[in-house]
Design an enzyme around this catalytic site. Sequence first.
Site, mmCIF file in Angstrom:
data_model
loop_
_atom_site.group_PDB
_atom_site.id
_atom_site.type_symbol
_atom_site.label_atom_id
_atom_site.label_comp_id
_atom_site.label_asym_id
_atom_site.label_seq_id
_atom_site.Cartn_x
_atom_site.Cartn_y
_atom_site.Cartn_z
ATOM 1 N N ILE A 128 67.769 -8.385 81.107
ATOM 2 C CA ILE A 128 68.974 -9.201 81.131
ATOM 3 C C ILE A 128 70.005 -8.435 81.964
ATOM 4 C CG2 ILE A 128 68.576 -10.458 78.975
ATOM 5 C CD1 ILE A 128 70.363 -8.552 77.521
ATOM 6 N N ASP A 129 70.944 -9.149 82.542
ATOM 7 C CA ASP A 129 71.899 -8.534 83.462
ATOM 8 C C ASP A 129 72.729 -7.454 82.771
ATOM 9 O OD1 ASP A 129 71.036 -10.228 85.444
ATOM 10 O OD2 ASP A 129 72.651 -11.682 85.143
ATOM 11 N N LYS A 130 73.250 -6.560 83.583
ATOM 12 C CA LYS A 130 74.081 -5.463 83.083
ATOM 13 C C LYS A 130 75.205 -5.974 82.187
ATOM 14 C CE LYS A 130 77.502 -2.098 84.734
ATOM 15 N NZ LYS A 130 78.180 -1.504 85.918
#
Length: 343
Positions: A128-130
């Site tokens: 999942i994105d930062k």
Amino acid sequence: MRLDRAMSIDAPKDALLSRTRASYLIRLCAVSVNGIFQTDTAFKVNSGDEIIVYLPIKAETSVKLESIPLDIIFEDEDVIVINKSAGMVVHPAIGNQSGTLVNALLAHTKGGLSQMGGGERPGIVHRIDKDTSGLLVCAKSDLAFVGLAEQFKDHSVEREYEALVYGWPTYNNPRLLGLTGFSSEPANVMKISTQLDRHRTHRKKRAVVKVGGRHAVTRIKVIEHYGNPPAVSRVTCWLDTGRTHQIRVHLAYIGHGLIGDQVYGSRQLSPGKFSCSITEKTIMEFPRQALHARVLGFVHPVKRSKMRFEAQVPSDMKQLLLNLSGSASSNAHACDNNEIFLQ
């Protein structure tokens, strides 16, 4: 029989040679049939053919072990489920060699992660994105890595996200119904089905494309909307596929970008829709995309038991929701199945 299928069926069980991994090795030119290397996964083999598989030596990771606190939801000898905080990168890459989830996991497990994901990504089967918070599962054993990878490939993993978006997306809005790939489903669910590829000019971005790319399907439903008239909505998103930035791109595509999304989101909010100017300021200055991976469900790759985990939204999103609900004229309104769009 296809070469990849034959390999997954006939290989010894302890080789952990799933069809996914067999396909990878074939494309890697690491499989020969009767002495000739094959790179076509659909190559037809017959009874009596000799298949030799050259297994690459698993790379030892060079990632540093770092003692970083983790919110561990579940752990056994095969898998570990983490509620990732916003701001943490999942694995090391250029510009982020430390402070990542992998650095922390290696320290926690004393190096006990599957190396099948590669030296820089031990144990990582999805990301999942930062700046997205929430749940993800990592593999500690090789058998778990193979089993989880298969589930993500066939889209059988349950993934549900909670998000805050600009505006009020509605299933019967004529503007949305006119968009390619947008459709409505029962119970006010909206489906977005498009092709996603790299943006033509911004190489770190993804974009909806008409030709090429990879198929992506997102479903969304409005839980609640805020403002008078509605200026912000709280939505649930379900993923059929797991493409890079998928939810962020799809929501921007329909004109309802995520609050706080510096890349895809809109920073426009008409004044006067909330009685409290602090609420408007809070919305406009929210420091990250308001996206949280709330539900994760899968079949345990070794024990074969069904598992489902849920993590409530973190404190920053919770505070934003409280501000939205508490604004005197915010007109917070829970949506039901009988609501219609009035243009």
